[in-house]
Design a protein around this motif. Structure first.
Motif, PDB file in Angstrom:
ATOM      1  N   UNK A 152       0.814  -1.216   0.000  1.00  0.00           N
ATOM      2  CA  UNK A 152       0.000   0.000   0.000  1.00  0.00           C
ATOM      3  C   UNK A 152       0.848   1.266   0.000  1.00  0.00           C
ATOM      4  N   UNK A 153       2.035   1.189   0.597  1.00  0.00           N
ATOM      5  CA  UNK A 153       2.899   2.372   0.695  1.00  0.00           C
ATOM      6  C   UNK A 153       3.313   2.865  -0.694  1.00  0.00           C
ATOM      7  N   UNK A 154       3.524   1.931  -1.615  1.00  0.00           N
ATOM      8  CA  UNK A 154       3.941   2.306  -2.958  1.00  0.00           C
ATOM      9  C   UNK A 154       2.835   3.012  -3.728  1.00  0.00           C
ATOM     10  N   UNK A 155       1.601   2.866  -3.260  1.00  0.00           N
ATOM     11  CA  UNK A 155       0.464   3.511  -3.929  1.00  0.00           C
ATOM     12  C   UNK A 155       0.219   4.927  -3.404  1.00  0.00           C
ATOM     13  N   UNK A 156       0.915   5.300  -2.339  1.00  0.00           N
ATOM     14  CA  UNK A 156       0.745   6.624  -1.758  1.00  0.00           C
ATOM     15  C   UNK A 156       1.429   7.688  -2.619  1.00  0.00           C
ATOM     16  N   UNK A 157       0.918   8.912  -2.562  1.00  0.00           N
ATOM     17  CA  UNK A 157       1.612  10.010  -3.225  1.00  0.00           C
ATOM     18  C   UNK A 157       2.840  10.392  -2.386  1.00  0.00           C
ATOM     19  N   UNK A 158       3.596  11.365  -2.859  1.00  0.00           N
ATOM     20  CA  UNK A 158       4.838  11.724  -2.181  1.00  0.00           C
ATOM     21  C   UNK A 158       4.596  12.150  -0.738  1.00  0.00           C
ATOM     22  N   UNK A 159       3.557  12.949  -0.517  1.00  0.00           N
ATOM     23  CA  UNK A 159       3.250  13.399   0.846  1.00  0.00           C
ATOM     24  C   UNK A 159       2.927  12.208   1.747  1.00  0.00           C
ATOM     25  N   UNK A 160       2.176  11.252   1.210  1.00  0.00           N
ATOM     26  CA  UNK A 160       1.822  10.071   1.981  1.00  0.00           C
ATOM     27  C   UNK A 160       3.026   9.211   2.309  1.00  0.00           C
ATOM     28  N   UNK A 161       3.954   9.105   1.371  1.00  0.00           N
ATOM     29  CA  UNK A 161       5.163   8.310   1.605  1.00  0.00           C
ATOM     30  C   UNK A 161       6.055   8.955   2.664  1.00  0.00           C
ATOM     31  N   UNK A 162       6.137  10.286   2.630  1.00  0.00           N
ATOM     32  CA  UNK A 162       6.910  10.989   3.663  1.00  0.00           C
ATOM     33  C   UNK A 162       6.255  10.785   5.022  1.00  0.00           C
ATOM     34  N   UNK A 163       4.938  10.859   5.067  1.00  0.00           N
ATOM     35  CA  UNK A 163       4.215  10.646   6.320  1.00  0.00           C
ATOM     36  C   UNK A 163       4.455   9.232   6.843  1.00  0.00           C
ATOM     37  N   UNK A 164       4.482   8.273   5.933  1.00  0.00           N
ATOM     38  CA  UNK A 164       4.739   6.892   6.340  1.00  0.00           C
ATOM     39  C   UNK A 164       6.157   6.748   6.883  1.00  0.00           C
ATOM     40  N   UNK A 165       7.098   7.462   6.316  1.00  0.00           N
ATOM     41  CA  UNK A 165       8.478   7.430   6.807  1.00  0.00           C
ATOM     42  C   UNK A 165       8.560   7.997   8.223  1.00  0.00           C
ATOM     43  N   UNK A 166       7.809   9.070   8.470  1.00  0.00           N
ATOM     44  CA  UNK A 166       7.773   9.659   9.814  1.00  0.00           C
ATOM     45  C   UNK A 166       7.185   8.687  10.832  1.00  0.00           C
ATOM     46  N   UNK A 167       6.143   7.989  10.433  1.00  0.00           N
ATOM     47  CA  UNK A 167       5.523   7.009  11.335  1.00  0.00           C
ATOM     48  C   UNK A 167       6.481   5.859  11.616  1.00  0.00           C
ATOM     49  N   UNK A 168       7.153   5.394  10.568  1.00  0.00           N
ATOM     50  CA  UNK A 168       8.095   4.288  10.729  1.00  0.00           C
ATOM     51  C   UNK A 168       9.245   4.680  11.657  1.00  0.00           C
ATOM     52  N   UNK A 169       9.742   5.906  11.499  1.00  0.00           N
ATOM     53  CA  UNK A 169      10.813   6.381  12.375  1.00  0.00           C
ATOM     54  C   UNK A 169      10.326   6.469  13.815  1.00  0.00           C
TER      55      UNK A 169
END
Length: 290
Positions: free
Chosen positions: A109-126
């Motif tokens: 699902x992460x690969x389907x996110x736009x750039x903003x969503x992917x950055x948000x996912x990176x913040x959550x993962x961190x």
């Protein structure tokens, strides 16, 4: 959202719309009141994805993570969109399950996110890495092309701030100072406290020039008045919504509220209307002679 509300009867759509507007208006300054309005909208139109999403964000803002996750899952199921994936993962963190949040960061699902969503996912993962005590891994997780970029995007300040905070937690103060300064550059609206963190690292202390708490006290009084007014509005809206209640029959979490005995009694009361007819003049004279 507008298109979804068009599927409802006109009167109901207007009522739901009013409550959703209040959720959006209050969610930052008064999340509890926003949550109350979201519950009204949810009772009225739980089959509308936008309502489920709004209810999820209101619950998330009040740290009701289990409830928020359920609402986000419902909205995702209705729309098929993955845009809520990062906040769903953050709900897992809020529930004390950082390993699940980290697992979600590796899902397709992460690969389907736009750039903003992917950055948000990176913040959550961190954040999940930090929850698990993996501070160095959190720092590495945040190191990305978006962090290194000189262009300022809507997510730039938050990403730089998270990186600076992780560096400081790891004892790397010089690097943390550098990235807090870069955060200030990107934070045009001053939404973050990066400047305060930077001043703290530099040993700068701020002194209250007014020498008193009077402005805070005045602000508290204004807030109390606003809360009373908002509470009255919520109560009135809840009474109105109880007259026609809608809920998701397929969702076990939502059941129709039982009407109270007092409400039923009130519903049976009718006002007596006394009609007084004009008397004829002859009747009046006859009565006077008697």
């Amino acid at each position: 959202m507008r298109q979804e509300l068009l599927s409802l009867p006109k009167g109901l759509a207007e009522e739901v719309s009013k409550n959703l507007v209040m959720v959006a208006r209050l969610i930052d300054e008064d999340p509890e009141q926003a949550y109350a309005y979201s519950r009204i909208a949810l009772r009225l139109a739980s089959r509308v994805a936008a309502v489920r999403e709004a209810a999820g964000f209101a619950a998330y803002a009040t740290q009701k993570y289990s409830e928020a996750l359920a609402e986000f899952r419902a909205a995702k199921r209705m729309t098929g969109s993955v845009e809520l994936w990062p906040v769903m993962a953050d709900c897992e963190r809020g529930l004390g399950r950082p390993e699940r949040a980290l697992a979600m960061a590796g899902e397709p699902e992460v690969q389907k996110l736009d750039k903003a969503g992917q950055v948000e996912m990176r913040l959550v993962a961190a954040g999940a890495r930090r929850d698990m005590g993996q501070l160095d891994a959190a720092i590495v997780t945040l190191q990305s092309p978006e962090l290194a970029s000189h262009s300022v995007q809507p997510w730039t300040a938050r990403l730089r701030y998270a990186y600076a905070d992780a560096l400081l937690a790891a004892g790397r103060e010089d690097e943390a100072r550098e990235w807090f300064a870069k955060t200030v550059e990107a934070d045009k609206d001053g939404a973050m406290d990066a400047s305060d963190r930077l001043a703290e690292l530099d040993g700068v202390e701020f002194v209250d020039a007014l020498g008193g708490d009077e402005p805070d006290e005045i602000e508290d009084e204004i807030d109390d008045e606003d809360e009373e007014q908002d509470a009255a509005e919520v109560a009135a809206a809840e009474r109105a919504s109880d007259q026609a209640e809608y809920y998701d029959e397929d969702d076990e979490e939502y059941e129709p509220l039982e009407r109270s005995a007092e409400a039923d009694a009130d519903a049976d009361l009718t006002d007596e209307i006394v009609v007084v007819e004009d008397e004829d003049e002859d009747d009046v004279q006859a009565r006077d002679k008697a």
